[in-house]
Design a protein around this motif. Structure first.
Motif, PDB file in Angstrom:
ATOM      1  N   VAL A  68       0.865  -1.167   0.083  1.00  0.00           N
ATOM      2  CA  VAL A  68       0.012  -0.111   0.025  1.00  0.00           C
ATOM      3  C   VAL A  68       0.820   1.323   0.067  1.00  0.00           C
ATOM      4  O   VAL A  68       0.569   2.086  -0.665  1.00  0.00           O
ATOM      5  N   ASN A  69       2.018   1.380   0.605  1.00  0.00           N
ATOM      6  CA  ASN A  69       2.693   2.583   1.057  1.00  0.00           C
ATOM      7  C   ASN A  69       3.479   2.529  -0.341  1.00  0.00           C
ATOM      8  O   ASN A  69       3.931   3.824  -0.353  1.00  0.00           O
ATOM      9  N   MET A  70       3.884   1.732  -1.193  1.00  0.00           N
ATOM     10  CA  MET A  70       4.575   1.683  -2.304  1.00  0.00           C
ATOM     11  C   MET A  70       3.586   2.133  -3.465  1.00  0.00           C
ATOM     12  O   MET A  70       4.293   2.573  -4.342  1.00  0.00           O
ATOM     13  N   LEU A  71       2.334   1.683  -3.605  1.00  0.00           N
ATOM     14  CA  LEU A  71       1.469   1.804  -4.759  1.00  0.00           C
ATOM     15  C   LEU A  71       0.391   2.647  -4.845  1.00  0.00           C
ATOM     16  O   LEU A  71      -0.473   2.510  -5.544  1.00  0.00           O
ATOM     17  N   ARG A  72      -0.037   3.301  -3.680  1.00  0.00           N
ATOM     18  CA  ARG A  72      -1.072   3.889  -3.357  1.00  0.00           C
ATOM     19  C   ARG A  72      -1.195   5.272  -4.102  1.00  0.00           C
ATOM     20  O   ARG A  72      -0.105   5.498  -4.602  1.00  0.00           O
ATOM     21  N   LYS A  73      -2.300   5.696  -4.536  1.00  0.00           N
ATOM     22  CA  LYS A  73      -2.368   6.861  -5.251  1.00  0.00           C
ATOM     23  C   LYS A  73      -1.319   8.215  -4.833  1.00  0.00           C
ATOM     24  O   LYS A  73      -1.197   8.348  -3.753  1.00  0.00           O
ATOM     25  N   GLY A  74      -0.878   8.712  -5.680  1.00  0.00           N
ATOM     26  CA  GLY A  74       0.175   9.662  -5.383  1.00  0.00           C
ATOM     27  C   GLY A  74       1.687   9.329  -5.181  1.00  0.00           C
ATOM     28  O   GLY A  74       2.643  10.078  -4.951  1.00  0.00           O
ATOM     29  N   THR A  75       1.994   8.155  -5.538  1.00  0.00           N
ATOM     30  CA  THR A  75       3.186   7.512  -5.315  1.00  0.00           C
ATOM     31  C   THR A  75       3.750   7.192  -6.729  1.00  0.00           C
ATOM     32  O   THR A  75       3.213   7.267  -7.586  1.00  0.00           O
ATOM     33  N   SER A  76       5.087   7.115  -6.637  1.00  0.00           N
ATOM     34  CA  SER A  76       5.776   6.498  -7.982  1.00  0.00           C
ATOM     35  C   SER A  76       7.044   5.745  -7.381  1.00  0.00           C
ATOM     36  O   SER A  76       7.530   5.700  -6.186  1.00  0.00           O
ATOM     37  N   PRO A  77       7.596   4.991  -8.532  1.00  0.00           N
ATOM     38  CA  PRO A  77       8.555   3.930  -7.986  1.00  0.00           C
ATOM     39  C   PRO A  77       9.713   4.909  -7.653  1.00  0.00           C
ATOM     40  O   PRO A  77      10.241   5.681  -8.348  1.00  0.00           O
ATOM     41  N   LEU A  78      10.140   4.596  -6.390  1.00  0.00           N
ATOM     42  CA  LEU A  78      11.394   5.299  -5.849  1.00  0.00           C
ATOM     43  C   LEU A  78      12.617   4.519  -6.254  1.00  0.00           C
ATOM     44  O   LEU A  78      13.695   5.034  -6.280  1.00  0.00           O
ATOM     45  N   GLN A  79      12.305   3.012  -6.542  1.00  0.00           N
ATOM     46  CA  GLN A  79      13.697   2.144  -7.013  1.00  0.00           C
ATOM     47  C   GLN A  79      12.842   1.194  -7.800  1.00  0.00           C
ATOM     48  O   GLN A  79      11.498   0.979  -7.848  1.00  0.00           O
ATOM     49  N   ASP A  80      13.728   0.234  -8.334  1.00  0.00           N
ATOM     50  CA  ASP A  80      12.917  -1.011  -9.169  1.00  0.00           C
ATOM     51  C   ASP A  80      12.428  -1.902  -8.331  1.00  0.00           C
ATOM     52  O   ASP A  80      12.883  -2.017  -7.152  1.00  0.00           O
ATOM     53  N   PHE A  81      11.415  -2.549  -8.592  1.00  0.00           N
ATOM     54  CA  PHE A  81      10.679  -3.417  -7.835  1.00  0.00           C
ATOM     55  C   PHE A  81      11.774  -4.828  -8.106  1.00  0.00           C
ATOM     56  O   PHE A  81      12.003  -4.929  -9.355  1.00  0.00           O
ATOM     57  N   THR A  82      11.948  -5.506  -7.038  1.00  0.00           N
ATOM     58  CA  THR A  82      12.466  -6.822  -7.117  1.00  0.00           C
ATOM     59  C   THR A  82      11.725  -7.917  -7.772  1.00  0.00           C
ATOM     60  O   THR A  82      10.542  -7.892  -7.747  1.00  0.00           O
ATOM     61  N   SER A  83      12.425  -8.888  -8.164  1.00  0.00           N
ATOM     62  CA  SER A  83      11.694 -10.156  -8.698  1.00  0.00           C
ATOM     63  C   SER A  83      10.634 -10.919  -7.661  1.00  0.00           C
ATOM     64  O   SER A  83       9.645 -11.101  -8.212  1.00  0.00           O
ATOM     65  N   SER A  84      10.995 -10.535  -6.474  1.00  0.00           N
ATOM     66  CA  SER A  84      10.197 -11.194  -5.204  1.00  0.00           C
ATOM     67  C   SER A  84       8.901 -10.186  -5.312  1.00  0.00           C
ATOM     68  O   SER A  84       7.669 -10.575  -4.932  1.00  0.00           O
TER      69      SER A  84
END
Length: 154
Positions: A68-84
């Motif tokens: 939720v903290n990574m993907l809610r409205k108003g966010t954007s990726p701060l770093q690449d998402f890992t494979s997991s």
């Protein structure tokens, strides 16, 4: 409401197919003039459904709060998402809709906190939330399809 769940599952299956056909590099790529990636958009629909349906009904989410903290409205990726993290999103795309459908059919959603969306639509109950969510997911599928065209060059 069966058609809403049918549409949502159709959309989620399309997103899952995209997840399975792209490399982690493609999923994480943020093109110039964009704020986010394919994986962010797909994870965002997962999180948004949970917030609109479960949180606003006062119920426990079916996903980990960290997403939720990574993907809610108003966010954007701060770093690449890992494979997991990508795998977690894959595993929960269909599962959460199936749980929501079961919980809906069991009349679990008894209360709802009204919510004004960023489009100006006010959601007053879970039926409206599910209908709006299908619309929202369609928008993000369109964004993902545009991003795929831009990632084919990497």
């Amino acid at each position: 409401m069966d058609k809403i769940f049918e549409a949502t599952l159709f959309n989620r299956n399309k997103l899952l197919t995209i997840l399975e056909s792209c490399s982690d590099e493609q999923l994480n790529f943020v093109p110039k003039n964009f704020n986010n990636s394919i994986i962010w958009n797909i994870g965002h629909v997962l999180v948004t459904e949970q917030l609109l349906v479960y949180r606003l009904s006062g119920l426990e989410l079916k996903i980990e709060e960290s997403y939720v903290n990574m993907l809610r409205k108003g966010t954007s990726p701060l770093q690449d998402f890992t494979s997991s993290q990508i795998q977690y999103i894959k595993e929960n795309l269909i599962r959460t809709v199936e749980i929501t459908r079961k919980d809906y059919q069991s009349n679990l959603f008894r209360s709802y906190q009204s919510y004004p969306t960023s489009t100006g639509i006010v959601l007053n109950n879970v039926d409206e939330a599910l209908q709006f969510n299908a619309f929202h997911e369609g928008i993000h599928l369109g964004v993902v399809l545009s991003l795929i065209k831009l990632t084919q060059k990497i």
